[in-house]
Design an enzyme around this catalytic site. Structure first.
Site, PDB file in Angstrom:
ATOM      1  N   GLY A  49      62.151  36.212  70.841  1.00 56.17           N
ATOM      2  CA  GLY A  49      61.965  36.997  72.058  1.00 56.17           C
ATOM      3  C   GLY A  49      60.501  36.997  72.458  1.00 56.17           C
ATOM      4  O   GLY A  49      59.620  36.873  71.592  1.00 56.17           O
ATOM      5  N   LEU A 100      55.470  38.290  67.541  1.00 58.67           N
ATOM      6  CA  LEU A 100      54.505  37.193  67.657  1.00 58.67           C
ATOM      7  C   LEU A 100      53.099  37.714  67.943  1.00 58.67           C
ATOM      8  O   LEU A 100      52.125  37.016  67.687  1.00 58.67           O
ATOM      9  CB  LEU A 100      54.938  36.228  68.765  1.00 58.67           C
ATOM     10  CG  LEU A 100      56.230  35.448  68.491  1.00 58.67           C
ATOM     11  CD1 LEU A 100      56.662  34.661  69.724  1.00 58.67           C
ATOM     12  CD2 LEU A 100      56.057  34.523  67.299  1.00 58.67           C
ATOM     13  N   HIS A 145      57.779  46.138  74.917  1.00 64.90           N
ATOM     14  CA  HIS A 145      56.534  45.407  75.247  1.00 64.90           C
ATOM     15  C   HIS A 145      56.145  45.647  76.701  1.00 64.90           C
ATOM     16  O   HIS A 145      54.971  45.841  77.014  1.00 64.90           O
ATOM     17  CB  HIS A 145      56.718  43.900  75.045  1.00 64.90           C
ATOM     18  CG  HIS A 145      56.412  43.422  73.658  1.00 64.90           C
ATOM     19  ND1 HIS A 145      55.187  43.589  73.057  1.00 64.90           N
ATOM     20  CD2 HIS A 145      57.171  42.750  72.761  1.00 64.90           C
ATOM     21  CE1 HIS A 145      55.208  43.044  71.835  1.00 64.90           C
ATOM     22  NE2 HIS A 145      56.405  42.526  71.636  1.00 64.90           N
TER      23      HIS A 145
END
Ligand code: NI
Length: 176
Positions: A49, A100, A145
């Protein structure tokens, strides 16, 4: 196949990760191009994602593909613009999450087990997705996010600061 351009993924403590992304007015060719580039960036990382904030863009766009967790299964990308959780279960699920933008770290995160999400798809049309299990965690993580929220925010202060410190250390070692 032509080589697609990718984005650089930003990592903690970049302040863009803490900003709120703004809705897109519609899904046009520019947004689709961004979705394509984000997907390629995510595949290259590799990850399952990726949200716009993570590539230094502040519109409400995310991409996901859980198929890469199973070897040999065909790509199954999901593109979302302006995603909105319209229903969540009272039942809770706990799964290990990574990010990430927080390199090399993972922790158990508690979230609603099932969510229903409304969004604009790649074709610009309104769509809905019911998600449970890993997909549910993933879509909630990516929507977070877009609101400047990271998975470490669900952890104790001590655990959060440990993870962030370790991630920044790993990032420095990669740069050197
Ligand atoms: Ni993440």
């Amino acid at each position: 196949m032509s080589e697609m351009k990718t984005y650089d993924i930003i990592t903690v403590p970049d302040p863009v990760l803490r900003q709120t992304a703004q809705p897109v007015s519609r899904v046009d060719d520019a947004v689709r191009k961004q979705m394509d580039r984000m997907l390629q960036t995510m595949y290259d990382a590799p990850g399952i994602g990726l949200a716009a904030n993570q590539v230094n863009l502040l519109n409400r766009v995310l991409v996901m593909d859980l198929s890469k967790r199973t070897e040999g299964s065909p790509a199954a990308p999901i593109f979302m613009a302006n995603p909105e959780i319209i229903w969540e279960s009272e039942e809770i699920s706990v799964l290990e999450e990574g990010c990430l933008s927080i390199p090399g770290q993972a922790a158990d995160v508690e979230r609603p087990a099932i969510v229903r999400v409304k969004y604009l798809g790649y074709d610009g049309k309104e769509a809905e997705l019911s998600a449970e299990g890993l997909l549910s965690h993933c879509v909630q993580h990516e929507i977070d996010h877009l609101n400047g929220v990271l998975f470490v925010d669900y952890l104790s202060r001590l655990k959060r600061s440990m993870i962030l410190k370790r991630a920044e250390k790993i990032k420095k070692q990669q740069v050197l």
